[in-house]
Write an enzyme that holds these catalytic residues in place. Structure first.
Site, PDB file in Angstrom:
ATOM      1  N   HIS A  35       0.572   5.249   1.195  1.00 45.76           N
ATOM      2  CA  HIS A  35      -0.193   6.260   1.929  1.00 45.76           C
ATOM      3  C   HIS A  35      -0.239   7.534   1.101  1.00 45.76           C
ATOM      4  CE1 HIS A  35       0.098   4.254   5.998  1.00 45.76           C
ATOM      5  NE2 HIS A  35       1.090   3.640   5.363  1.00 45.76           N
ATOM      6  N   HIS A  63       0.837  -1.204   0.000  1.00 41.05           N
ATOM      7  CA  HIS A  63       0.000   0.000   0.000  1.00 41.05           C
ATOM      8  C   HIS A  63       0.865   1.245   0.000  1.00 41.05           C
ATOM      9  CE1 HIS A  63       0.791  -1.166   4.168  1.00 41.05           C
ATOM     10  NE2 HIS A  63       0.794   0.120   4.446  1.00 41.05           N
TER      11      HIS A  63
HETATM   12  P1  AMP Z   1       1.802   0.600   7.344  1.00 44.96           P
HETATM   13  O1  AMP Z   1       2.140   0.850   8.796  1.00 44.96           O
HETATM   14  O2  AMP Z   1       2.528   1.464   6.365  1.00 44.96           O
HETATM   15  O3  AMP Z   1       1.874  -0.869   7.017  1.00 44.96           O
HETATM   16  O4  AMP Z   1       0.318   1.097   7.192  1.00 44.96           O
HETATM   17  C1  AMP Z   1      -0.804   0.352   7.521  1.00 44.96           C
HETATM   18  C2  AMP Z   1      -1.931   1.326   7.630  1.00 44.96           C
HETATM   19  O5  AMP Z   1      -3.156   0.643   7.495  1.00 44.96           O
HETATM   20  C3  AMP Z   1      -1.994   2.070   8.978  1.00 44.96           C
HETATM   21  O6  AMP Z   1      -1.931   3.467   8.742  1.00 44.96           O
HETATM   22  C4  AMP Z   1      -3.340   1.630   9.564  1.00 44.96           C
HETATM   23  O7  AMP Z   1      -3.991   2.674  10.245  1.00 44.96           O
HETATM   24  C5  AMP Z   1      -4.108   1.230   8.319  1.00 44.96           C
HETATM   25  N1  AMP Z   1      -5.145   0.225   8.528  1.00 44.96           N
HETATM   26  C6  AMP Z   1      -5.036  -0.965   9.167  1.00 44.96           C
HETATM   27  N2  AMP Z   1      -6.193  -1.641   9.117  1.00 44.96           N
HETATM   28  C7  AMP Z   1      -7.062  -0.881   8.409  1.00 44.96           C
HETATM   29  C8  AMP Z   1      -8.418  -1.025   8.020  1.00 44.96           C
HETATM   30  N3  AMP Z   1      -9.142  -2.107   8.340  1.00 44.96           N
HETATM   31  N4  AMP Z   1      -8.988  -0.025   7.305  1.00 44.96           N
HETATM   32  C9  AMP Z   1      -8.289   1.064   6.975  1.00 44.96           C
HETATM   33  N5  AMP Z   1      -7.002   1.269   7.319  1.00 44.96           N
HETATM   34  C10 AMP Z   1      -6.385   0.315   8.032  1.00 44.96           C
END
Ligand code: AMP
Ligand code: ZN
Length: 149
Positions: free
Chosen positions: A107, A105
């Site tokens: 951001h 993903h």
């Molecule tokens: P990372 O730390 O770069 O792997 O980012 C993962 C991101 O996913 C974090 O910012 C979380 O807040 C977000 N996240 C985790 N679960 C969900 C979910 N079910 N819906 C939306 N965002 C999520």
């Protein structure tokens, strides 16, 4: 019928296939963008490929390109629609880089002059000899002219 691009254990696969609720903003054939559930700033969103892949290095090129284009499109929307003053694109591959969800993903983080997000590092100019060494290591590892571009 099982979809080989779907990891049944993966939360982002579930979002991409509408099996779990998410605040989806938009989709393309290959990508979905949706709001991050713990926004660092108002409007903080994520762009993912629909096909499961763990990170930047495992992501097939066509999905990577599609994610990059979707991120650009979303970034362009944020400034006028949210009154954002800037945008960060952030990505983490590996726990050392803060990755916590193991589906690739990016951001798309709208930034506001007054959002108060602190810079997570301090910039200190590198030692020139050490910089030369790192550049040399990376040049050797990368190999000659551009591979694909
Ligand atoms: P990372 O730390 O770069 O792997 O980012 C993962 C991101 O996913 C974090 O910012 C979380 O807040 C977000 N996240 C985790 N679960 C969900 C979910 N079910 N819906 C939306 N965002 C999520
Ligand atoms: Zn997944």
């Amino acid at each position: 019928v099982t979809d080989p691009s779907d990891d049944p254990e993966c939360i982002f696969c579930a979002i991409a296939r509408h099996r779990t609720p998410a605040r989806i903003i938009g989709e393309t054939e290959r990508t979905v963008d949706f709001l991050d559930i713990s926004p660092l700033t108002p409007g903080h969103a994520l762009v993912i490929p629909k096909a499961h892949t763990v990170d930047l290095l495992s992501c097939p090129e066509a999905d990577l390109a599609a994610v990059a284009m979707a991120a650009q499109r979303l970034a362009g929307v944020m400034l006028p629609a949210l009154g954002a003053d800037g945008v960060n694109l952030l990505h983490s591959t590996g726990a050392a880089a803060w990755q916590t969800v193991w589906h690739f993903h990016v951001h798309v983080l709208p930034r506001y002059h007054d959002d108060g997000l602190p810079l997570p590092f301090r910039r200190v100019p590198g030692d020139p000899a050490e910089l030369n060494r790192q550049a040399e290591r990376l040049r050797a590892a990368r190999g000659g002219p551009n591979r694909k571009l």
